[in-house]
Design an enzyme around this catalytic site. Structure first.
Site, PDB file in Angstrom:
ATOM      1  N   ASP A  31      -1.526   7.001  -3.105  1.00  0.00           N
ATOM      2  CA  ASP A  31      -1.227   5.953  -2.628  1.00  0.00           C
ATOM      3  C   ASP A  31      -0.489   6.442  -1.746  1.00  0.00           C
ATOM      4  O   ASP A  31      -0.754   7.707  -0.787  1.00  0.00           O
ATOM      5  CB  ASP A  31       0.798   5.746  -3.558  1.00  0.00           C
ATOM      6  CG  ASP A  31       1.104   4.795  -3.033  1.00  0.00           C
ATOM      7  OD1 ASP A  31       0.355   3.636  -2.457  1.00  0.00           O
ATOM      8  OD2 ASP A  31       2.682   4.722  -3.105  1.00  0.00           O
ATOM      9  N   ASP A  50       2.298   4.326   0.773  1.00  0.00           N
ATOM     10  CA  ASP A  50       3.874   4.483   0.953  1.00  0.00           C
ATOM     11  C   ASP A  50       4.312   5.354  -0.306  1.00  0.00           C
ATOM     12  O   ASP A  50       4.261   5.235  -0.702  1.00  0.00           O
ATOM     13  CB  ASP A  50       4.653   2.891   1.239  1.00  0.00           C
ATOM     14  CG  ASP A  50       3.729   2.221   2.245  1.00  0.00           C
ATOM     15  OD1 ASP A  50       3.142   3.022   3.659  1.00  0.00           O
ATOM     16  OD2 ASP A  50       3.881   1.586   2.388  1.00  0.00           O
TER      17      ASP A  50
END
Length: 323
Positions: free
Chosen positions: A78, A80
């Site tokens: 991922d 953020d």
């Protein structure tokens, strides 16, 4: 926005005797309960690497087991919260957008999402437009310099959301370009180790493509970014996390079975997306996600600075052997 009303409502739903939130079928109820948990449990839940899976105990992999090919064929990050600890940067950008366009859900004050509110909210609703859409449906559509009176048609409401999101994205880019943001510890080294070992690399983020590209170019560098085997953003799929679409799409693009992918996430929403896609997931949590329920992760880490590719391969091997 002051979140005292959320906390007071949450405290009615919270049992202080057993410190367990009462169940609520509505999202608003879950959000209020989560805010109460946040206010009552302020210290991180996990202070060191933690292995929550109860169906296996981590042990050294035997020589016979290690001689077999690694089950790790793709490592998926991922963005953020994983590559950078970004949520307060997003919160700042949202509030700057609300101030710029004089967004008011009540006549008395410009909308401002507090740290306490956003730490919970950002883990309950994925994606910028869905966040604002949910908030305005719950609290009333606002007046602003875009629409002098609250918009009443679907078309005008989408125009409001689009305008705010576009401005917020540009503001977020300015923050990233400032040179003050660094990647989280260990991420770049793990990417380099995986690349050297012939393991495919991907980044899958619910954020808009333009903002993720900017983050990756500035934080992992152009060469690493160009060498990714797959890069997907929220624009590339119809449904946001916790829907598994982004990870299912990545598996197809990578031409790798879901069980041979290892996802690195930081939140419960991301963990749900990965596990629904049939992918094992490790969590590297942040201060805003440390108290979430990560029981379905195969391991939890406060950061990745001391974690090697071999550690991840052994974790995945243990998960395979336990199933």
């Amino acid at each position: 926005m002051a979140c005292s009303s959320y906390v007071s409502l949450s405290q009615q739903l919270f049992s202080h005797s057993n410190r367990k939130p009462l169940l609520s079928s509505s999202f608003a109820g879950r959000l209020r309960s989560a805010l109460a948990l946040r206010s009552l449990n302020t210290s991180p839940k996990y202070g060191k690497p933690y292995f929550p899976r109860t169906n296996f105990t981590l042990r050294p992999v035997s020589s016979a087991e290690s001689s077999t090919s690694s089950p790790l064929h793709a490592l998926i990050f991922d963005c953020d919260g994983v590559i950078l600890e970004s949520e307060d940067l997003h919160r700042t950008a949202y509030n700057d957008a609300f101030a710029h366009f004089n967004v008011r859900c009540s006549p008395s004050e410009v909308l401002n999402w507090s740290v306490e509110f956003y730490d919970v909210f950002q883990n309950q609703v994925g994606g910028g437009k869905p966040k604002m859409r949910w908030y305005f449906k719950e609290h009333g559509w606002p007046s602003s310099s875009i629409f002098e009176t609250p918009p009443t048609t679907d078309s005008d409401r989408e125009t409001l959301i689009d305008t705010l999101q576009d401005w917020k994205t540009e503001r977020y880019k300015e923050i990233i370009k400032s040179g003050t943001v660094e990647p989280r510890p260990g991420v770049l080294r793990l990417m380099d180790e995986a690349r050297a070992a012939g393991i495919k690399l991907a980044v899958c983020s619910a954020a808009t493509k333009s903002s993720v590209i900017l983050c990756l170019e500035n934080l992992i560098g152009l060469e690493r970014f160009k060498n990714l085997n797959c890069f997907l953003a929220g624009d590339d799929v119809k449904e946001k996390k916790p829907d598994p679409s982004i990870y299912l799409t990545a598996a197809k693009k990578l031409d790798v079975a879901a069980s041979n992918c290892l996802v690195v996430e930081d939140s419960f929403i991301g963990l749900q997306a990965a596990t629904k896609a049939g992918m094992p997931c490790i969590i590297t949590y942040t201060s805003s996600t440390a108290n979430q329920d990560f029981k379905d992760a195969i391991a939890l880490y406060p950061e990745l600075s001391n974690i090697t590719l071999k550690d991840l391969e052994d974790l995945l091997q243990q998960a395979v052997l336990s199933n």
